[in-house]
Design an enzyme around this catalytic site. Structure first.
Site: not given
Ligand code: OAD
Length: 256
Positions: A70, A122
């Site tokens: 972290y 989160h």
């Molecule tokens: P993910 O890694 O699951 O998803 C990221 C998304 O961003 C994917 O659908 C990509 O296609 C999209 N993406 C990539 N580049 C992009 C761009 N330039 N513009 C728009 N979209 C783009 O991440 P999260 O959905 O945020 O929790 O994951 C949710 C949670 O899971 C996080 O907050 C984290 C993790 O465990 C904690 O750390 C508590």
């Protein structure tokens, strides 16, 4: 129904006519700032085992390892800058009568872009929480060592207790108050904008369901289809840092 082929005019009209806006962002929103996502091919959870780095069990097993991960994430965040997507979302908030941005991101790029009407569901990479007294402390200006060892792990400034990163880990509850606020705004919005999340973590469904029940239009901005795309009336399959400023530029010149 999700649709990546739509009339740009209709999309702009949805933004221009909306009054109550709910924005839900994920790691993709910060990708163009150089921060990794979680589940993509080069994502964090491909490099770091979430059970080791994002559970209380993992932390208890090896707090030094977890704190150092972290700590390196904090350094990455400190070097990153808000991108045009963050800046556009910050500009949008004063345009609508009701606006809330709910982010799953633990970085501070929305705040640094100027967002004020926002909550982080989160946790926050710049905070630590005491395991004894539950006090939450900002660590941004703490004089932490380059690498932690057992003896130098962060201690509570109030009670001297052992502290952990203030991040919601797997198997933990979100803050009930924040969740209530977010749910309320999702259920009264007429436009929900989903930016850069895979939707793999459960809250997105709930928010999208509430927004749908209220008859809201749902716009998703994400180059890749995800679990929330099925809710989207408009799926903009582009990076957020390109799509958001372009859309917003057109909204500002929309003639009613
Ligand atoms: P993910 O890694 O699951 O998803 C990221 C998304 O961003 C994917 O659908 C990509 O296609 C999209 N993406 C990539 N580049 C992009 C761009 N330039 N513009 C728009 N979209 C783009 O991440 P999260 O959905 O945020 O929790 O994951 C949710 C949670 O899971 C996080 O907050 C984290 C993790 O465990 C904690 O750390 C508590």
């Amino acid at each position: 129904m999700s649709n990546s082929i739509f009339l740009q005019k209709d999309l702009i009209e949805v933004f221009a006519k909306a009054k109550n806006v709910f924005v839900f962002t994920g790691a993709g929103a910060s990708k163009e700032s150089g921060l990794p996502t979680f589940r993509e091919i080069d994502g964090e959870w491909k490099r770091f085992d979430p059970m080791t780095f994002a559970t209380m069990e993992g932390f208890v097993h090896d707090p030094v390892l977890v704190w150092n991960m972290y700590r390196s994430r904090q350094k990455q965040i400190a070097q990153a800058q808000p991108n045009p997507g963050h800046i556009t979302l910050a500009c949008m908030e004063s345009f609508y009568s009701d606006f809330l941005l709910v982010t799953q991101n633990v970085d501070d790029l929305h705040e640094r872009a100027g967002s004020e009407k926002m909550v982080k569901i989160h946790g926050d990479a710049w905070q630590m929480r005491c395991l004894e007294c539950s006090g939450i402390f900002d660590v941004r200006d703490q004089d932490f060592p380059e690498e932690f060892v057992m003896e130098t792990l962060p201690k509570c400034p109030n009670c001297g207790g052992f502290c952990r990163p203030n991040i919601v880990w797997f198997g933990e509850y979100l803050c009930a108050e924040t969740l209530c606020l977010a749910t309320h705004h999702a259920s009264i919005c007429d436009l929900m904008i989903i930016v850069g999340t895979s939707g793999e973590v459960s809250n997105g469904y709930g928010f999208a369901e509430f927004a749908c029940d209220n008859g809201a239009k749902i716009v998703e901005i994400n180059p890749t289809e995800g679990l929330l795309t099925e809710y989207a009336d408009f799926w903009v399959a582009e990076p957020a840092g390109e799509a958001l400023p372009r859309i917003w530029g057109e909204v500002l010149s929309y003639e009613f």
